[in-house]
Structures are given as structure tokens and as C-alpha cells.
Scaffold this active site. Structure first.
Site, short mmCIF file in Angstrom:
data_model
loop_
_atom_site.label_atom_id
_atom_site.label_comp_id
_atom_site.label_asym_id
_atom_site.label_seq_id
_atom_site.Cartn_x
_atom_site.Cartn_y
_atom_site.Cartn_z
N LYS A 53 0.83 -1.21 0.00
CA LYS A 53 0.00 0.00 0.00
C LYS A 53 0.86 1.26 0.00
O LYS A 53 0.56 2.23 -0.71
CB LYS A 53 -0.94 -0.03 1.21
CG LYS A 53 -1.98 -1.13 1.13
CD LYS A 53 -2.68 -1.36 2.47
CE LYS A 53 -3.63 -2.56 2.39
NZ LYS A 53 -4.25 -2.89 3.68
N GLN A 97 -5.32 -1.50 9.79
CA GLN A 97 -4.90 -2.78 9.23
C GLN A 97 -5.38 -3.92 10.12
O GLN A 97 -5.06 -3.96 11.32
CB GLN A 97 -3.37 -2.83 9.09
CG GLN A 97 -2.86 -4.08 8.42
CD GLN A 97 -3.25 -4.16 6.95
OE1 GLN A 97 -3.19 -3.16 6.23
NE2 GLN A 97 -3.65 -5.34 6.51
N ASP A 122 -11.61 2.28 3.80
CA ASP A 122 -11.80 0.83 3.78
C ASP A 122 -13.28 0.47 3.76
O ASP A 122 -13.65 -0.68 3.51
CB ASP A 122 -11.14 0.19 5.01
CG ASP A 122 -9.96 -0.69 4.63
OD1 ASP A 122 -9.77 -0.93 3.43
OD2 ASP A 122 -9.26 -1.14 5.54
#
Length: 932
Positions: A53, A97, A122
């Protein structure tokens, strides 16, 4: 889907995003989309995904920040970090995460839901999930894997609408949102899972099959409908002895057989994974674009309050209490402060951490405006009211970023004769009772610190007079468990004495004597005790009368707290370290050898810094119309410089940005507060002003023209109630001189004529005319007291124009000049004196301070504010007088010498009828009643 096709697709997405980022940067220079990745723990798989990422973000031009918390982090630690990132305007996309690798129990759903929905790229928060399930696709963030799957499906060219789609898996991250996404793209969707009894049959019906079950090769090739599109989201490891690692990666679909029946199928690895990362980048760029649509960089999105004006204008406290302030954390957010930079003191006031200045250090400063005035009447001419009116006009009416920076008032005048200092009418800092009373306790901290120094002085003299050198040494450097050790502050004293030793046992008798004896001369003590109350009976006292003091008494006094040098130190410090150093440099007396004795010599510097560590943070409040205000420090304007803090100004200038404005106020008239603002405050801060706003009133100018005396608490004589252009024109000599005083420093001057209801149009027009003729950049009639910001719009527009005019700021004098020459320059050029006369005590002090090394400090003249001269009865613009200097004193820590012109008290007294007669508390509502 062949790998080269997928690679081409990823490249197309990346190039498109790069182009969008470049366009954003071109339109808004200095702007970059920001992505924050919060990781808890150190899982290898998470590290790998995050590296991918970060690499993708760098290629596109996104500013990515990886925040790594240890696996010992608690849920509270993580939530605190999330709150900070939520409030950071430089972060547009923010992901946590998963999974969270912590030794402590953490509720994952609570964590994902704590992420601000507008930054939840997300798409995992309940709010974004709810919007997706309702079909609000344009108003939410979609989880990256389903979003990537849809993009892959579109690339096949198939028409999704009307097709039968099957999703295998029902997780919140892939399966459930994939179902919703297909549904709102008009497919007929069936969701299956490991418990579906007819799984093969359902899979066989699918035109579009998305598998995210987390089970290796769960879906068999023979189940798949010929020509179907298959998106495999699975990543599983199965044993493989042919691989060096002993295992290989497979998906949830049996690829080798499925590819024979499907028209398109994604490989594992290399299919959905890279597309998921690409979609994360896309969502971050989308979030940045939404941010730019809503918030122009450098432009605050601020909620202003609408004023409901009443005629006649109610009392100040009635107006203040009729408006509900915005929650102060909302004000902080509106001006770009982060949650962890703000320390709330209830709902209406907060302290701002100095970390904000560090974060914003590379931001350009805004325009710097100082509000001052002509020589006032004892009633004051409305500088505070004008300051607030101007910022309300610039903010609420002209929609500029603007901060007011004002002094905190002392409770002495609040309960004495003057009342509060929050402004007046419809131009106030609110809540005014909070502003005028304890606020956040800064003045109480100064009282405690000041009196600690006073106690240390007398205690040290007492102990030196009653103990031998060795007894003093044993107590100052005690043996603890058989070991003696100097403290840091004692090491500094040894170094000052030229003793370069660190072993307490190594000092000679002569060195011990020098170390333990400050040998203070009681007649030279300049440090007094303070209290924040007007109490005339403390002006001269005798201390040490208890038998325990063994006859060691002396005459002393109390001053009011805001006259303490510590207040001036607070106002001029540019950080905690600078404040501590200044506190240590404060000179409290001289030794019998004529050497300066400092607070560092007393050993009290560290303790003072501890007492002042919170006071150094500026206080955030707001005006009636919702514009932000810093209230910080309140030094006297005679024996000190009379300006609010350097730190408040510096933080505000960064927050408003290069096109914004910071408006601060200088105490008393321009000859005092403005001169000290330029020569002392700007010299130490390094800041350069753009505009001077000079407040004038018809009332004060008539007084300077020869009108009768104006006295507080006494009705104005008729000369002030009737039109008198001749008297007014004569009095404009004072206005003329104060305009020239400002222009000496090379700064444009805008005159604000603060209109009262007794002023006539002809009088106001005459002041405007004469001000322009005297060299003002502009002069404007103002009605802000009665109309709020609306009444100061013309003033605000004039200030905007003046801020664009050339400014050639310069100091009046070079600090390297001799003390007498610096005093003479101020007296002649600012006051209009022909010369100065130093009385014997002042002459002695010049010699003493020069010898002690303080001759290069700036000058802070302590004289009456009621006249340009030393005589408060001399009005207008007197010239040709000799300015008498009675004495000179030093505020070495603050950084100036202050000559005393005439007699003045640093402890005011209470009048016959103090303001506290009108102040009361409603014990039912808890409201403060009365007039401030």
C-alpha cells in the site's frame, strides 16, 4: 483474465489517479492527498500488505503515513490514536490494518466504527456499510475488495444488470458488501456460505460468481456454469513439496478446472489483491476530492452566529448570556487544531498545546494587525471592543480566516473600578464571566510562582544570617545514604561562580562560602509578593514580625499579580524552554558586592517552570459571532509592555494561513502600548506587523481640545453631549501625533472612529477628514458596539486594503545604544519632549545595570497613559517639556529595563463603590448577574 490484461488494468487505474493528484496539486499548491495506515502489532502478513500500500501510494503521489503501535497497545490507546487521525486535516483516507495483533483484548468493530466515516476509505464502519446496504453508493466508501471485484467485472464488458450473481461468503469485509454492490448494480443476487446445502446447484446458476469463503479450492470447476465470470478473492496456503517453502498459494476456486468453463477468471495470486490496493488508492483520492469540494485549503469551514440586535443596546452581560457559545472543541476543529492539541476546560474554553506550533511551523503566516488608540480618557475609548468588532467583521461578514489575540484581565479591576475587559455591546468575547474571572487559572499560577520566589528570598536571607557556611552547605547538599550530589541547578551556580567541580567533597572553604552565600542586600530587593485583588493596605507592609523569625524583619509590599515580571515573561516567551530560561534569568536583588542575584541562584527555576507549564498554553475562546479568540497573558502596560502573548500570536498566524488575519491589541495609547509592541514584543518575537488600527473617539478628542475633565462614575459635561467642531478640531492634535507615532515604524495606519450615540455626523466626518490629512492610510466610522461585526465591515475592508500596501517596518532604536540615548529617543520622538532629566536614583541605576551587563536591553517606559507627557493634566500634543526619570528598574527575565516617569502604584485600591456591588450569583440557575 490473463495476467497482462490485469497488469494493463492496474496501470490504467494508477495513471488516472496520478493525473488526478497532479491536477489537485496544480489547483491547490502544497496540497497532497493523505493516507494513514494504523497497524497494531507486527504480523508478517500485515507488514507485507502495508508495504504494498505504501509503495502504491508513493507511485501515485499520495502522502502515506504508517502508524505502528506495539502489541501491548490497549483499546484505549488505539481509540486515542484514531481520534487524533480523525481530526487531522492532512489525513483524507484512514485505514486500520486488520487483524489487530495485540496482547490486550480489543473490540475490532468498536475500532473500525471509531474511524470517521468521511475518512473510512476501507468502508468498514457501520455508517458506510449502512449507506451501501441502502444503495447510497455516491455517499459512502465501499470496501476495497468488493469495489475492486466490480471493476474487474466491468472490464469483461458484461452487462451486470439483469444477470444472476452468486456470492459465496458473507463476511463484513467482502461477502456482505459484495452482495449489496451487485444488488444495487441491478443483478439478481444469491448469497451462499459454508452451510448452504445446495452450494453446487446455486453456483451452477451464476452468470457472475464471486467467491470469498476462505477455504482452499472449495468451489469445483465442474460446478461452474459455462461462460460464467469468476472472481476468486481467496488466499490460502496448501502443502506442496515441490516449493522451497513447502506450500503454495491457491484461491477458493479450483483454478485448473474452473478456467476451462469460465469465460473470465481471476488468478490467485495476482488477481483481486492488486486491484484491492488500487481501489484503496482510488478511495483516498476520492476522499481528498470531497475534502477540497467542502474545504478549500487555507479556508476555514466555520459556523458563525447570527446576532439579533436590540435597541437600546442591553447590558454587556445580558448580551453575553443571551447567546449560546459553540462547543469549544467545535471551534478548535473549525480552525484546524487537532484533538490532541486541545485541552478542554469545560464547554467554552480550552488550552492549546504548543505542539500545534511545531506541527504548523512550515505554514506561511497571515497578516498581523495591532489595535491601539489615541491618548484615552479614564473611561477608555473602546480598543477591546474594536478588536472584537474587527475580527467579527473580517470573519462573519467578509469570510476571512481571522483570530483575535487579547490579554487576560486581572480580577483586581474586574471587581474594582474598571469592570471586565471582554469588549462591550455586540462585540464581546464570551462567556464574559469566564473571560473576566478565573479563566483557566493562569493568573493564579503566576501568583503561586511569584510568591514562591518571594518566600525563597526571605528564607535564604534568614538561613544565611543564622547558620555557618558548613551548616548551610550540609543542608543545601545533603548526604543521602552516604552520598552527596549537586542538583542540576546547583551545577549551574557553580559554573556561574567559575567553579568547575562536580564532586561536593572537592570544594575548598572559600568555594563553599561563595556557593552557599548569596549575601543579598535587603535594600536592593526588587521582588514583591503579589495578589490578584485591589488592596491598597498592602502597598507597604512589615514582614518577619513573628518571634520565629528572630527579629529579622523588613519593610515590603504587595503588588497586583499582573504586574509580576513572571506575567511579562509568560507574554514574551516563545516556548516552554525559552520561558524556563527567562524565569531563571529574573533578577530579584543585588548582593552586597553589587552583583545581580537571580532566581536561578535561589535554586527555584525548575519549580517555577513546573508551576507555569500549563499557563504557557494559550487559552481558546470565541466572540459573540463565533470567531476564534486566544486569551493569553495580561502584563501591565506601564511597568511592562501591555501586550498579549507571543505564543498566541504565533500559533494564530499559522492557523489563519497566508491570506488570513490576526488582530491583537496593545494596552493604553499608541505612545505606550504600540511603542512597546513594536520595540519589545516584535523585537523578541521576530514578527512584523502589517497594519496599525488606531482607535479614536469624539469624546476623547474633545477632551484633548480643552474640554472639561472626564471622570469615571460622573456624568459627562454638556460639552461632550453637544456638537462642537472647534473643540474637536483642536483636540485632533493628539490624533495627528499618534498617527505620526505609528508611521515612524513604517506601518500603514487605519483610524477607527468609534462612534457614540451623542456624536453628530459632522463631528465624525471631521475626524475622518483630519485623520486622512494627517497621513492615515484610511479613516472609517465604526458602529460595532451597537451592530456587532456589521458595524465594522468598512473598517475591515480598509484593513484588508492596508495590509496589501507597502510596509517598511523598522525599530525606533538599536538596543546597542546607551540606556540614556534609548530613553531620550522615545521621549523626543514618541512623546514630543525636548529632553529628559535623570534624577540621582535613575542615574545610579543606569550605571549599575550597565555594569551588570543589562545595558543592551530594550526600554519599557512606565508613565501615565492619560497624557503624551508625564503630566496627566497635559492634554492634546504637548511639546517642549522635560521628561523626568525618577528611577529605573530591570525585568531581566522578561528582557527590558523600565524607567519610572513620575509616581505610580503597582497595587490599585478599591473605590468607594467597587464593581462588586453589582455582581451576584443566581443560586438556582448558577448564572452570574450584574455588570462587568
Amino acid at each position: 483474465l490473463l495476467p497482462w490484461i490485469l497488469f494493463s488494468l492496474f496501470r490504467q487505474v494508477r495513471e488516472k489517479l496520478k493525473k488526478q493528484v497532479v491536477e489537485m496539486k496544480e489547483k491547490f499548491p502544497g496540497f497532497r492527498p493523505g493516507l494513514a495506515i494504523l497497524q497494531v502489532g507486527n504480523r508478517d502478513d500485515s507488514n507485507l500488505y502495508i508495504t504494498m500500500k505504501l509503495k502504491a501510494a508513493a507511485e501515485i503521489g499520495i502522502s502515506a503515513n504508517h502508524i505502528k503501535m506495539p502489541n501491548t497497545a490497549t483499546e484505549a490507546d488505539v481509540l486515542k490514536c484514531i481520534a487524533s487521525l480523525n481530526g487531522d486535516p492532512a489525513v483524507h483516507g484512514f485505514i486500520v490494518q486488520l487483524p489487530l495483533d495485540s496482547d490486550k483484548p480489543i473490540n475490532t468493530e468498536k475500532i473500525t466504527n471509531a474511524v470517521a466515516p468521511e475518512k473510512d476509505v476501507d468502508g468498514l464502519s457501520s455508517i458506510n456499510a449502512g449507506k451501501l446496504s441502502r444503495g447510497d453508493l455516491g455517499d459512502c466508501f465501499i470496501p476495497c475488495t468488493p469495489k475492486g471485484c466490480m471493476e474487474l467485472i466491468r472490464q469483461t464488458g458484461i452487462q451486470v444488470a439483469g444477470k444472476r450473481a452468486v456470492v459465496v461468503g458473507r463476511s463484513k469485509i467482502v461477502g456482505a458488501p459484495m452482495h449489496d454492490l451487485l444488488l444495487w448494480n441491478h443483478a439478481t443476487v444469491t448469497t451462499c456460505h459454508s452451510k448452504t446445502s445446495t452450494l453446487a446447484e446455486e453456483v451452477g446458476k451464476a452468470d457472475i460468481l464471486v467467491v470469498a469463503a476462505g477455504k482452499a479450492e472449495m468451489v469445483k470447476g465442474e460446478w461452474i456454469k459455462p461462460g460464467a465470470i469468476v472472481i476468486d478473492c481467496g488466499i490460502n496456503h496448501v502443502p506442496d513439496s515441490t516449493k522451497a517453502s513447502g506450500k503454495r498459494v491457491v484461491g477458493d476456486v479450483a483454478y485448473s478446472t474452473a478456467k476451462e468453463k469460465a469465460s473470465y477468471i481471476t488468478p490467485v495470486p495476482g488477481g483481486v489483491g492488486p486491484m484491492t490496493v488500487a481501489m484503496l488508492m482510488q478511495s483516498t483520492v476520492e476522499s481528498a476530492q470531497r475534502f477540497l469540494e467542502k474545504f478549500q485549503p487555507g479556508k476555514w469551514n466555520i459556523q458563525y452566529n447570527q446576532l439579533t440586535l436590540k435597541v437600546p443596546v442591553p447590558s454587556d452581560i445580558e448580551i453575553s448570556q443571551s447567546y449560546v457559545p459553540k462547543p469549544i472543541d467545535q471551534v478548535a476543529k473549525e480552525v484546524g487544531l487537532l484533538p490532541d492539541e486541545v485541552e478542554l476546560y469545560g464547554q467554552t474554553k480550552a488550552k492549546v498545546h504548543l505542539s500545534a506550533l511545531k506541527r504548523l511551523k512550515d505554514q506561511p503566516d497571515g497578516k498581523y494587525v495591532v489595535v491601539t488608540g489615541i491618548t484615552p480618557t479614564p473611561l477608555g475609548e473602546g480598543k477591546s471592543t474594536t478588536t472584537v468588532g474587527l475580527v467579527q467583521a473580517l470573519g462573519a461578514h467578509l469570510h476571512q480566516n481571522v483570530f483575535a489575540c487579547v490579554r487576560q484581565p486581572s480580577q483586581g479591576p474586574t471587581f474594582g473600578i474598571k469592570g471586565g475587559a471582554a469588549g462591550g455591546g455586540y462585540c464581546q468575547v464570551i462567556p464574559m464571566e469566564e473571560f473576566n474571572l478565573h479563566l483557566t487559572g493562569d493568573i493564579h499560577a503566576i501568583t503561586a510562582a511569584n510568591n514562591l520566589v518571594a518566600a525563597a528570598i526571605d528564607a535564604r536571607m534568614f538561613h544565611e544570617l543564622t547558620q555557618t557556611d558548613q551548616a548551610l552547605y550540609n543542608r543545601l547538599v545533603p548526604s543521602v545514604n552516604g552520598v552527596r550530589k549537586f542538583s542540576d541547578i546547583q551545577i549551574r551556580r557553580l559554573q556561574k561562580l567559575g567553579i568547575n567541580k562536580t564532586d561536593p567533597t572537592a570544594l575548598t572553604k572559600e568555594e563553599v562560602n561563595s556557593f552557599v552565600r548569596l549575601d543579598i542586600d535587603p535594600g536592593t530587593i526588587t521582588w514583591q509578593r503579589v495578589v490578584d485583588t485591589n488592596d491598597r493596605f498592602l502597598r507597604k507592609i512589615t514582614i518577619g514580625q513573628s518571634p520565629t523569625e528572630k527579629g529579622f524583619s523588613r519593610t515590603a509590599q504587595f503588588d497586583i499579580t499582573v504586574s509580576s515580571e513572571i506575567m511579562a515573561v509568560l507574554a514574551l516567551s516563545d516556548g516552554l524552554d525559552d520561558m524556563k530560561k527567562r524565569l531563571g534569568r529574573m533578577v530579584v536583588a543585588s548582593s552586597k558586592r553589587g552583583e545581580p542575584v537571580t532566581t536561578d541562584d535561589l535554586g527555584v527555576t525548575g519549580a517555577l517552570a513546573v508551576l507555569m507549564k500549563d499557563a504557557v498554553k494559550p487559552n481558546l475562546m470565541q466572540t459573540l459571532e463565533g470567531t476564534p479568540v486566544f486569551v493569553h497573558a495580561g502584563p501591565f502596560a506601564n511597568i511592562a509592555h501591555g501586550n498579549s502573548s507571543v505564543l498566541a500570536d504565533k500559533i494564530a498566524l499559522k492557523l489563519v494561513g497566508k491570506d488570513g488575519f490576526v488582530v491583537t491589541e496593545a494596552g493604553f495609547g499608541a505612545d505606550i502600548g504600540m511603542e512597546k509592541f513594536f520595540n519589545i514584543k516584535c523585537r523578541y518575537s521576530g514578527l512584523r506587523p502589517h497594519v496599525v488600527v488606531l482607535v479614536a473617539t469624539v469624546r476623547a478628542l474633545k477632551m484633548h481640545g480643552g474640554g472639561p475633565a472626564v471622570t469615571a462614575g460622573v456624568p459627562l459635561p454638556k460639552e461632550y453631549m453637544e456638537e462642537n467642531l472647534e473643540l474637536l478640531a483642536k483636540g485632533c492634535s493628539n490624533l495627528n501625533k499618534q498617527i505620526q507615532n505609528a508611521r515612524i515604524f513604517g506601518v500603514p495606519v487605519v483610524v477607527a472612529v468609534n462612534a457614540f450615540k451623542t456624536d453628530t455626523k459632522a463631528e465624525l466626518a471631521l475626524v475622518v477628514q483630519l485623520a486622512k490629512e494627517a497621513g492615515a492610510f484610511d479613516a472609517v466610522e465604526c458602529t460595532h458596539w451597537a451592530e456587532g461585526g456589521k458595524g465594522a465591515v468598512a473598517l475591515a475592508q480598509a484593513v484588508q486594503r492596508a495590509s496589501q500596501a507597502p510596509s517598511n517596518f523598522r525599530f525606533l532604536y538599536n538596543v546597542e545604544l546607551p540606556v540614556i540615548d534609548k530613553i531620550r529617543l522615545i521621549a523626543q520622538q514618541i512623546y514630543g519632549a525636548s529632553d529628559i532629566e535623570l534624577l540621582p536614583e535613575a542615574q545610579e541605576k543606569v550605571a549599575l545595570y550597565t555594569k551588570q551587563g543589562f545595558g543592551n536591553l530594550p526600554i519599557c517606559m512606565a508613565k501615565t497613559h492619560l497624557s503624551l507627557s508625564h503630566d496627566p493634566e497635559q492634554k492634546g500634543a504637548p511639546t517642549g517639556f522635560i521628561l523626568p526619570i525618577r528611577d529605573i528598574r530591570a525585568s531581566v527575565g522578561a528582557g527590558f529595563l523600565y524607567p519610572l516617569v513620575g509616581t505610580m502604584s503597582t497595587m490599585p485600591g478599591l473605590p468607594t463603590r467597587p464593581c462588586f456591588y453589582d455582581i451576584d450569583l443566581d443560586t438556582v440557575s448558577g448564572e452570574v448577574n450584574g455588570l462587568f
